[in-house]
Scaffold this motif. Structure first.
Motif, PDB file in Angstrom:
ATOM      1  N   GLY A  63       0.790  -1.217   0.000  1.00  0.00           N
ATOM      2  CA  GLY A  63       0.000   0.000   0.000  1.00  0.00           C
ATOM      3  C   GLY A  63       0.826   1.274   0.000  1.00  0.00           C
ATOM      4  O   GLY A  63       0.271   2.366  -0.040  1.00  0.00           O
ATOM      5  N   GLY A  64       2.146   1.122   0.058  1.00  0.00           N
ATOM      6  CA  GLY A  64       3.013   2.283  -0.036  1.00  0.00           C
ATOM      7  C   GLY A  64       3.488   2.853   1.290  1.00  0.00           C
ATOM      8  O   GLY A  64       4.173   3.876   1.320  1.00  0.00           O
ATOM      9  N   GLN A  65       3.138   2.191   2.382  1.00  0.00           N
ATOM     10  CA  GLN A  65       3.629   2.672   3.666  1.00  0.00           C
ATOM     11  C   GLN A  65       5.111   2.359   3.791  1.00  0.00           C
ATOM     12  O   GLN A  65       5.551   1.264   3.430  1.00  0.00           O
ATOM     13  N   THR A  66       5.850   3.308   4.309  1.00  0.00           N
ATOM     14  CA  THR A  66       7.296   3.140   4.417  1.00  0.00           C
ATOM     15  C   THR A  66       7.759   3.271   5.865  1.00  0.00           C
ATOM     16  O   THR A  66       7.086   3.896   6.695  1.00  0.00           O
ATOM     17  N   ASN A  67       8.900   2.681   6.117  1.00  0.00           N
ATOM     18  CA  ASN A  67       9.505   2.787   7.440  1.00  0.00           C
ATOM     19  C   ASN A  67      11.016   2.732   7.253  1.00  0.00           C
ATOM     20  O   ASN A  67      11.507   2.027   6.355  1.00  0.00           O
ATOM     21  N   TYR A  68      11.730   3.463   8.090  1.00  0.00           N
ATOM     22  CA  TYR A  68      13.170   3.568   7.931  1.00  0.00           C
ATOM     23  C   TYR A  68      13.897   3.378   9.245  1.00  0.00           C
ATOM     24  O   TYR A  68      13.391   3.737  10.316  1.00  0.00           O
ATOM     25  N   ALA A  69      15.105   2.849   9.145  1.00  0.00           N
ATOM     26  CA  ALA A  69      15.989   2.838  10.289  1.00  0.00           C
ATOM     27  C   ALA A  69      16.376   4.275  10.599  1.00  0.00           C
ATOM     28  O   ALA A  69      16.389   5.136   9.710  1.00  0.00           O
ATOM     29  N   ASP A  70      16.697   4.520  11.856  1.00  0.00           N
ATOM     30  CA  ASP A  70      17.077   5.884  12.235  1.00  0.00           C
ATOM     31  C   ASP A  70      18.248   6.380  11.391  1.00  0.00           C
ATOM     32  O   ASP A  70      18.319   7.560  11.045  1.00  0.00           O
ATOM     33  N   SER A  71      19.151   5.473  11.049  1.00  0.00           N
ATOM     34  CA  SER A  71      20.344   5.856  10.285  1.00  0.00           C
ATOM     35  C   SER A  71      20.000   6.277   8.853  1.00  0.00           C
ATOM     36  O   SER A  71      20.809   6.924   8.188  1.00  0.00           O
ATOM     37  N   ALA A  72      18.808   5.889   8.397  1.00  0.00           N
ATOM     38  CA  ALA A  72      18.414   6.170   7.020  1.00  0.00           C
ATOM     39  C   ALA A  72      17.420   7.328   6.891  1.00  0.00           C
ATOM     40  O   ALA A  72      17.253   7.889   5.802  1.00  0.00           O
ATOM     41  N   LYS A  73      16.786   7.668   7.973  1.00  0.00           N
ATOM     42  CA  LYS A  73      15.749   8.697   7.921  1.00  0.00           C
ATOM     43  C   LYS A  73      16.313  10.032   7.430  1.00  0.00           C
ATOM     44  O   LYS A  73      17.361  10.476   7.878  1.00  0.00           O
ATOM     45  N   GLY A  74      15.571  10.620   6.500  1.00  0.00           N
ATOM     46  CA  GLY A  74      15.979  11.909   5.967  1.00  0.00           C
ATOM     47  C   GLY A  74      16.986  11.830   4.844  1.00  0.00           C
ATOM     48  O   GLY A  74      17.239  12.839   4.169  1.00  0.00           O
ATOM     49  N   ARG A  75      17.577  10.665   4.634  1.00  0.00           N
ATOM     50  CA  ARG A  75      18.589  10.513   3.574  1.00  0.00           C
ATOM     51  C   ARG A  75      18.186   9.479   2.530  1.00  0.00           C
ATOM     52  O   ARG A  75      18.518   9.620   1.350  1.00  0.00           O
ATOM     53  N   PHE A  76      17.519   8.434   2.960  1.00  0.00           N
ATOM     54  CA  PHE A  76      17.153   7.342   2.050  1.00  0.00           C
ATOM     55  C   PHE A  76      15.646   7.369   1.797  1.00  0.00           C
ATOM     56  O   PHE A  76      14.866   7.736   2.676  1.00  0.00           O
ATOM     57  N   THR A  77      15.274   6.968   0.596  1.00  0.00           N
ATOM     58  CA  THR A  77      13.866   6.879   0.243  1.00  0.00           C
ATOM     59  C   THR A  77      13.615   5.567  -0.475  1.00  0.00           C
ATOM     60  O   THR A  77      14.287   5.271  -1.475  1.00  0.00           O
ATOM     61  N   ILE A  78      12.656   4.801   0.029  1.00  0.00           N
ATOM     62  CA  ILE A  78      12.280   3.538  -0.607  1.00  0.00           C
ATOM     63  C   ILE A  78      10.994   3.767  -1.394  1.00  0.00           C
ATOM     64  O   ILE A  78      10.059   4.401  -0.895  1.00  0.00           O
ATOM     65  N   THR A  79      10.982   3.305  -2.625  1.00  0.00           N
ATOM     66  CA  THR A  79       9.801   3.415  -3.469  1.00  0.00           C
ATOM     67  C   THR A  79       9.606   2.098  -4.207  1.00  0.00           C
ATOM     68  O   THR A  79      10.508   1.255  -4.243  1.00  0.00           O
ATOM     69  N   GLY A  80       8.439   1.949  -4.777  1.00  0.00           N
ATOM     70  CA  GLY A  80       8.172   0.716  -5.502  1.00  0.00           C
ATOM     71  C   GLY A  80       7.205   0.930  -6.642  1.00  0.00           C
ATOM     72  O   GLY A  80       6.361   1.824  -6.588  1.00  0.00           O
ATOM     73  N   ASP A  81       7.369   0.135  -7.653  1.00  0.00           N
ATOM     74  CA  ASP A  81       6.448   0.101  -8.787  1.00  0.00           C
ATOM     75  C   ASP A  81       5.832  -1.287  -8.794  1.00  0.00           C
ATOM     76  O   ASP A  81       6.447  -2.238  -9.266  1.00  0.00           O
ATOM     77  N   ASN A  82       4.622  -1.388  -8.234  1.00  0.00           N
ATOM     78  CA  ASN A  82       3.989  -2.704  -8.099  1.00  0.00           C
ATOM     79  C   ASN A  82       3.747  -3.358  -9.453  1.00  0.00           C
ATOM     80  O   ASN A  82       3.865  -4.570  -9.597  1.00  0.00           O
TER      81      ASN A  82
END
Length: 121
Positions: free
Chosen positions: A53-72
């Motif tokens: 459904g597009g909900q994302t979650n990040y490790a603290d080390s990745a927040k603000g720098r990494f972005t996960i996306t997907g093309d279903n």
């Protein structure tokens, strides 16, 4: 179901990379996709997750720098990594929880091969 990770490489600190993870097979759908990283002798660390459904979650080390996306539709998922730091150097793995719909419904989990990210100072 097979996952193919790509996009790793050598980059200077402050630079960016985009990792890709392509899922292949037939008659399946992806529920959740995750990126992990693991260096030699280190525990595998969950970096980012994305649900169908597009909900994302990040490790603290990745927040603000990494972005996960997907093309279903393409069953391809990405990890955009910006402002990279030397401590981000690691082997990155993608993993996915999937469901095969035919001939019967079967749930499973697949892992891609690692892709090496090296960030120089």
């Amino acid at each position: 179901v097979q996952l193919q990770a790509s996009g790793g490489g050598l980059v200077q600190a402050g630079g960016s990379l985009r990792l890709s993870c392509a899922a292949s097979g037939s008659g399946f759908s992806i529920n959740d996709m995750e990126w992990y990283r693991q260096g030699s002798g280190n525990q595998r660390e969950l970096v980012a997750t994305i649900t169908r459904g597009g909900q994302t979650n990040y490790a603290d080390s990745a927040k603000g720098r990494f972005t996960i996306t997907g093309d279903n539709a393409k069953k391809t998922y990405y990890l955009q990594m910006n402002s990279l730091k030397p401590e981000d150097t690691d082997v990155y793995y993608c993993a996915a929880d999937y469901i095969i719909h035919h001939p019967t419904t079967v749930a499973g989990r697949a892992w891609g091969q690692g892709t090496l990210v090296t960030v120089s100072s």
